[in-house]
Scaffold this active site. Structure first.
Site, PDB file in Angstrom:
ATOM      1  N   PHE A 187     -65.846 -21.372  21.610  1.00  0.00           N
ATOM      2  CA  PHE A 187     -64.553 -22.020  21.374  1.00  0.00           C
ATOM      3  C   PHE A 187     -63.459 -21.096  21.889  1.00  0.00           C
ATOM      4  O   PHE A 187     -63.320 -19.972  21.413  1.00  0.00           O
ATOM      5  CB  PHE A 187     -64.328 -22.300  19.879  1.00  0.00           C
ATOM      6  CG  PHE A 187     -63.031 -23.011  19.624  1.00  0.00           C
ATOM      7  CD1 PHE A 187     -62.978 -24.396  19.598  1.00  0.00           C
ATOM      8  CD2 PHE A 187     -61.841 -22.313  19.448  1.00  0.00           C
ATOM      9  CE1 PHE A 187     -61.768 -25.076  19.393  1.00  0.00           C
ATOM     10  CE2 PHE A 187     -60.631 -22.975  19.243  1.00  0.00           C
ATOM     11  CZ  PHE A 187     -60.600 -24.349  19.212  1.00  0.00           C
ATOM     12  N   ASP A 296     -62.808 -12.629  24.233  1.00  0.00           N
ATOM     13  CA  ASP A 296     -61.886 -13.430  23.439  1.00  0.00           C
ATOM     14  C   ASP A 296     -61.997 -12.995  21.980  1.00  0.00           C
ATOM     15  O   ASP A 296     -62.880 -13.419  21.252  1.00  0.00           O
ATOM     16  CB  ASP A 296     -62.229 -14.912  23.610  1.00  0.00           C
ATOM     17  CG  ASP A 296     -61.378 -15.820  22.717  1.00  0.00           C
ATOM     18  OD1 ASP A 296     -60.619 -15.292  21.879  1.00  0.00           O
ATOM     19  OD2 ASP A 296     -61.481 -17.050  22.864  1.00  0.00           O
ATOM     20  N   LYS A 327     -54.130 -15.086  15.950  1.00  0.00           N
ATOM     21  CA  LYS A 327     -54.455 -15.224  14.519  1.00  0.00           C
ATOM     22  C   LYS A 327     -53.949 -14.067  13.660  1.00  0.00           C
ATOM     23  O   LYS A 327     -52.753 -13.930  13.477  1.00  0.00           O
ATOM     24  CB  LYS A 327     -55.970 -15.434  14.363  1.00  0.00           C
ATOM     25  CG  LYS A 327     -56.409 -16.823  14.865  1.00  0.00           C
ATOM     26  CD  LYS A 327     -57.808 -17.137  14.429  1.00  0.00           C
ATOM     27  CE  LYS A 327     -58.293 -18.481  14.891  1.00  0.00           C
ATOM     28  NZ  LYS A 327     -58.175 -19.507  13.867  1.00  0.00           N
ATOM     29  N   THR A 351     -41.127 -19.555  29.243  1.00  0.00           N
ATOM     30  CA  THR A 351     -39.811 -19.350  28.631  1.00  0.00           C
ATOM     31  C   THR A 351     -39.828 -18.224  27.596  1.00  0.00           C
ATOM     32  O   THR A 351     -39.055 -17.283  27.679  1.00  0.00           O
ATOM     33  CB  THR A 351     -39.300 -20.643  27.963  1.00  0.00           C
ATOM     34  OG1 THR A 351     -39.197 -21.652  28.963  1.00  0.00           O
ATOM     35  CG2 THR A 351     -37.929 -20.430  27.324  1.00  0.00           C
TER      36      THR A 351
END
Lengths: 525, 525
Positions: A187, A296, A327, A351
């Site tokens: 995931f 990851d 997280k 941005t």
């Protein structure tokens, strides 16, 4: 200027549940929310002002010990006093109401803040950092960085005029046909590209177009690890061979592999762990083929595994190229190696490019982790959690087997006497059996491990990030419901797993409460 | 508890620049940042604590009137006192240090907060809202919502077992071959899928793999609009015909169009506007073909165009299906029509799904906009800005032409006398010429409009979101540098455009300052 609200500062003495879950207030709030916002995945509403430390208070006033912590995203649980103090820091105030577009107009304190909040915990070999807003944007920009590096290497320099023209038509060479290897069960987020690397559950992926990038196999180990060394080693080797095979296949298909992305623990996919040898193998293969190795650590980074980065436990011969986070670390982003630095402006850009308020909070969090020795505490409580869960697992296996089976098996293994004692004690359960199991010979444990009809299995973990499986999805879901109604809020993952993602302030006192509720809830299955 | 920092509360009387830009402090800070973070796109560092209202103070103490406002993302400029007060609200404090995973465990005040912050400004026909973190995640999830709806319609229900199995292998039918139409010159973000719909600049796209989705043409109008009605109408018709053509082509190619995404003003791509007729045409075509019509108001939403949503000015016969927002609205997200509601849980989902602290700030911002009549002010100041820019444009054209050319042309149009007067006044410039141009006959203006050698052209705008073009990229960049050194901070976009994205607190006093600096800077080109 109003004075600031301060929470109680005292944790509840223990869980207290007095309604069904969700309770009537949560149900009413859900009905109020439904006309303006989807509510299908809402479990219950939370009174965040009354929640404190490891304890979550829901809208109905029920109090839970929370070891899931907002899908593993709260580093210090609820309303930590040190973090609340940060909110009156002028830096926080100006950042909150005057948010910078920090790729072009950073705050004048940006460098020292990054330095204290992030560089202070930079993984070895990855001195550069890029902040983003969430795990998905971290992964998206990590693979973009990898693609840019890969194409730059291939060309031997920046994009040519032909690249710049062709990319606007989305044609090669400017828009290259290159890919990322990800793993079955992985995931990496829910944007379209992240979903193309995500292979955890159909509900994430169905109906969404995808990049057709290759999918490798992630090991599926048997537990306990020490009893399944050969099988698990073969898993590693098979999975590594598949990666090599995919790299070659992609070369032939003219869609070369620019990067490989992998989680230290496949969390959403079911808390599947990989061995240090497996990850070392991935590092070797990616290095050999000139592929960017992306770890990851969106879920595993930030201390819950007992170190800031789970990959520290692999003892890699050379560090990852990119390490993604989010997280518990409050913002998203990634650390990366100097050779991946993008030389041209505005290529990795947007941005906001992160959020200084989170960075200022994180700076304090890193200070508190060090001051309070929280990583040490996580390692200690993690050990206790794993051994406590193993004891419940064994106890549960024992309870699950018929007496006849157990006695015959135990007789064969010559540990009948102890078994008889345990059989006699079956009624009152966990505490006594815990003590007795401590003395049991490993051979005897083995009998229990092999039991097919036990409901709880495969206890595993790194630091306090522990998990176990139940026999099927329905049983797992029933277990989670039972646990929450007993005052313990845990998370499910994959088809059958239950996971622990406690905050770093989870102590041995909380552990006792958690194990007791788990033990009690297992018996009700 | 420390007392809260409060900024001065008074705007500087005007710009004040005393160093080159970037100044020595910015240069030093950049050098400090470089070893740990990319700095290639950093313009200068900002002292956000000293910045106030419409005025930005950089790290060197230079004070600029800011009409770019962090890439159009600050609704009330710097350190607005009403927003600062929100930071001591217990809701803000608990949300800042105890951030919810709000898809599953929302705050008990989530519905009323959404209601006041977002539903209060919901575009007509889009009662549902989904918060996200930024514009890109808004667009990613908007197209996911469209894909899910499209496939659900096609099937007549939720995913089948075959869909759920095949999507895990990324094969049809579970992973469908469907697409989104976007426009040449569009910018929808920088994730891989958003980049596949982005066609503004090569630097955004080069070296990044893309979905091969169809690209339609966006009108390119001639200005002033009232003088080019026929040409611009043909632009609309040609572009609409191309969209119909693409839809048919995609059907034949077995990659049907599920959605069309469009910006009211193509901002990043160069501030290209579309007419109400063009957008009505898009709405009609998408309705006819059962395609989801997504309006990306990430940059235009939030009041800067004189209403909360730029698409309000189109007077559509039926509303858009999805309206995306971010930037001035502080978080990301999208409003959507009831028929697009996703029925199954966890399909539109992620860990944070927005950020309650931003929502609580936004709630206050909406209150202030109404209390202070800020949309009315934007419309008023926007008119002044457009007419002021047109006057500078005309004046500049006049200055750019040779005397002979002007006199001959003017003679032919019988307005020679006035031209002579102006010629005499050429030296001192803008104020006098502004007055005189006010009296000029339209025929005479037309001469100036047709001048090829003028540097400034195509003044256009909606509310205070105005823009103009300069003759080439080098001139545009030089103009921006000159303006900033004169104390006005503006934004570039596209190849040759200069854009205004002031905060909603931009008044006619600020307008005067801005126009004077623009006028002065134009003369230095």
């Amino acid at each position: 200027m109003r004075s600031m609200w301060a929470p109680s500062g005292v944790e509840p003495v223990g869980p207290c549940v007095s309604t069904e879950i969700p309770g009537p207030v949560s149900k009413r709030l859900r009905a109020e929310m439904d006309p303006i916002h989807q509510t299908t995945s809402v479990k219950f509403f939370v009174d965040y002002e009354r929640s404190f430390g490891n304890y979550l208070v829901d809208a109905d006033g029920n109090t839970f010990l929370d070891v899931f912590m907002q899908i593993s995203s709260l580093i210090f649980g609820y309303n930590h006093p040190d973090l609340i103090k940060v909110l009156s820091d002028p830096r926080f105030i100006s950042a909150a109401v005057s948010r910078p577009a920090l790729g072009s107009f950073p705050r004048n304190d940006f460098a020292p803040t990054i330095s204290r909040a992030l560089s202070a915990i930079a993984p070895k070999g990855c001195p550069l950092v890029q902040t983003m807003l969430c795990g998905t944007s971290a992964n998206e920009n990590a693979i973009k960085t990898a693609f840019i590096w890969y194409q730059t290497q291939k060309r031997g320099g920046p994009p040519s005029a032909e690249d710049l023209v062709s990319c606007m038509k989305q044609e090669p060479p400017g828009t290259p046909n290159i890919c990322v290897i990800s793993f079955d069960g992985a995931f990496h987020g829910r944007s379209l590209a992240a979903l193309s690397m995500t292979h955890s559950k159909p509900v994430h992926k169905v109906d969404i177009p995808a990049f057709h990038w290759p999918v490798a196999s992630f090991p599926r180990y048997k537990y306990p690890l020490e009893k399944n060394v050969q099988y698990n080693g073969e898993q590693d080797n098979d999975c590594l061979a598949k990666v090599e095979e995919l790299i070659e296949r992609q070369k032939k298909a003219k869609c070369e592999v620019a990067a490989l992305i992998v989680e230290p623990i496949q969390s959403e996919g079911g808390d599947h762990h990989g061995s240090p040898a497996f990850f070392q193998g991935l590092r070797d293969i990616t290095k050999k083929h000139g592929i960017v190795f992306i770890v990851d650590e969106v879920q595993t980074g930030g201390g819950g595994t007992g170190s800031f980065w789970a990959h520290e436990s692999w003892n890699l011969s050379s560090p990852p190229d990119i390490v993604c986070f989010s997280k518990k670390l409050m913002i998203g982003g990634y650390f990366y190696a100097e050779h991946l630095r993008v030389k041209e402006p505005y290529r990795i850009y947007n941005t906001w490019m992160g959020e200084p308020t989170k960075l200022i909070l994180l700076e304090k969090a890193i200070e508190v982790i060090k001051r309070d020795n929280l990583l040490e505490q996580v390692r200690k409580v993690g050990k206790g959690l794993q051994s406590g869960l193993r004891q419940i697992e064994i106890s549960n296996q024992f309870h699950s087997r018929t007496s006849e089976d157990m006695l015959v098996a135990a007789f064969n293994k010559k540990c009948i006497l102890r078994l008889v004692v345990i059989s006699l004690l079956r009624g009152d359960g966990s505490l006594v059996s815990k003590i007795i199991f401590g003395f049991l010979r490993p051979e005897c444990n083995e009998i229990f491990q092999s039991a097919n009809n036990s409901k709880m299995r495969n206890v595993r973990g790194l630091g306090s990030y522990c998990a176990f499986d139940l026999c099927d999805t329905a049983t797992r879901d029933k277990f989670l419901d039972t646990a929450v109604s007993n005052g313990l809020h845990m998370g499910g993952c994959g088809d059958t797993a239950v996971r622990f993602r406690p905050a770093l302030i989870f102590t041995e006192n909380h552990l006792e409460v958690a194990l007791d509720i788990i033990s009690k809830s297992m018996k009700r299955l």
